[in-house]
Design an enzyme around this catalytic site. Structure first.
Site, PDB file in Angstrom:
ATOM      1  N   LYS A 221       0.633  -1.164  -0.013  1.00  0.00           N
ATOM      2  CA  LYS A 221      -0.028   0.042   0.096  1.00  0.00           C
ATOM      3  C   LYS A 221       0.892   1.318   0.226  1.00  0.00           C
ATOM      4  CE  LYS A 221      -4.406  -1.711   1.588  1.00  0.00           C
ATOM      5  NZ  LYS A 221      -5.425  -1.950   2.690  1.00  0.00           N
ATOM      6  N   ARG A 255      -3.415  -9.983   5.294  1.00  0.00           N
ATOM      7  CA  ARG A 255      -3.826 -10.085   3.959  1.00  0.00           C
ATOM      8  C   ARG A 255      -2.649  -9.522   3.173  1.00  0.00           C
ATOM      9  NH1 ARG A 255      -5.963  -6.729  -0.054  1.00  0.00           N
ATOM     10  NH2 ARG A 255      -7.735  -7.552  -1.342  1.00  0.00           N
TER      11      ARG A 255
END
Ligand code: 9MG
Length: 279
Positions: A221, A255
């Site tokens: 991210k 995740r």
């Protein structure tokens, strides 16, 4: 030790589980999206399982900042052929969607978990999940993907995330969804600045409620780009570090895109903490 009920699966949470990402969007921020190529998606899912994923999270609509919503029929067209195939593999499959029709169709096609970035925010979503046996991940997001990173603001991000998740848990309980089906997620990068993300990460478990298991998703991210200065295709090491730190801070599901590397990092952690080795 708690056990997560995910459809026909019972997942002990005595060690962090690795959830491998399978991205069916053509415009994935991390460049791993398979678009409408069903065979490629199935190969990627197999790759994630062979790398040691405990479960998969498959999504057909991008939720990256600035993403434009995908029409329901297009989401189903990308998702269902892949899901039908991989749901037969005997591994829990989570489906990343906030649309009730997609949830219902995915559950019928063999999904064991719903991962909803809106925490079952659609009025029809809770009853669909309640009528099944699936697990559910309730994630916090401020705003919506298209605009969520336009100057997000909180008085106290940790308190506000915790209160939001507690309210969603209460709605689930009222609808008859048992606690052992619930996973909570503070939603890193979803309507949050770097400072908000860091504040949440520092006190990770305080963002949850009633000791329900936490899922952490930081893989590749922009938060990691802001910290390291690296573009998305060079954030593998930072992603593994973030997953490991998430595990150390109590996350029960990680995740990730890079399953094998994350599993190695977790193996080192288990060896140091408990003396658990493969040999
Ligand atoms: C779909 N998706 C993208 N990032 C995510 C995250 O951090 N958590 C969850 N639950 N889903 C995510």
């Amino acid at each position: 030790m708690s056990i997560l009920h995910c459809g026909r699966f019972r997942l002990p949470l005595d060690r962090p589980l690795v959830m491998g990402i399978v991205n069916l969007t053509p415009d994935s921020f991390s460049g791993d999206g398979t678009g409408s190529d069903v065979d490629r998606a199935i190969r990627h899912a197999r790759y994630q399982i062979d790398a040691g994923a405990d479960m998969l999270d498959i999504g057909a609509e991008s939720s990256r900042p600035g993403a434009i919503p995908t029409p329901e029929d297009e989401e189903l067209r990308r998702l269902i052929p892949v899901l039908r195939e991989i749901a037969a593999w005997g591994v829990p499959i989570s489906v990343d969607t906030y649309k009730p029709v997609v949830m219902r169709t995915a559950l019928e096609a063999g999904a064991s978990m719903i991962n909803d970035i809106t925490a079952l925010g659609h009025p029809d979503a809770i009853s669909i999940v309640a009528a099944s046996e699936c697990g559910v991940c309730l994630m916090h997001m401020s705003g919506e993907p298209g605009t969520m990173q336009h100057a997000p603001q909180y008085d106290d991000v940790v308190r506000e995330v915790r209160e939001f998740l507690a309210e969603r848990v209460a709605r689930c309980r009222e609808a008859g969804i048992a606690d052992n089906r619930l996973v909570l997620d503070p939603g890193f990068g979803f309507g949050k600045t770097l400072e908000h993300n860091l504040a949440l990460f520092r006190v990770l478990t305080a963002a949850g409620t009633d000791e329900l298991p936490l899922l952490v998703g930081l893989s590749r991210k922009s938060m990691l780009g802001a910290i390291t200065g690296r573009p998305v295709d060079q954030r593998g090491a930072a992603s593994v570090a973030a997953a490991l730190l998430g595990a150390l801070k109590g996350a029960k599901i990680l995740r990730v895109h890079d399953v094998a590397e994350t599993k190695d990092a977790l193996a080192v952690l288990a060896a140091i903490e408990q003396g658990v080795c493969n040999e």
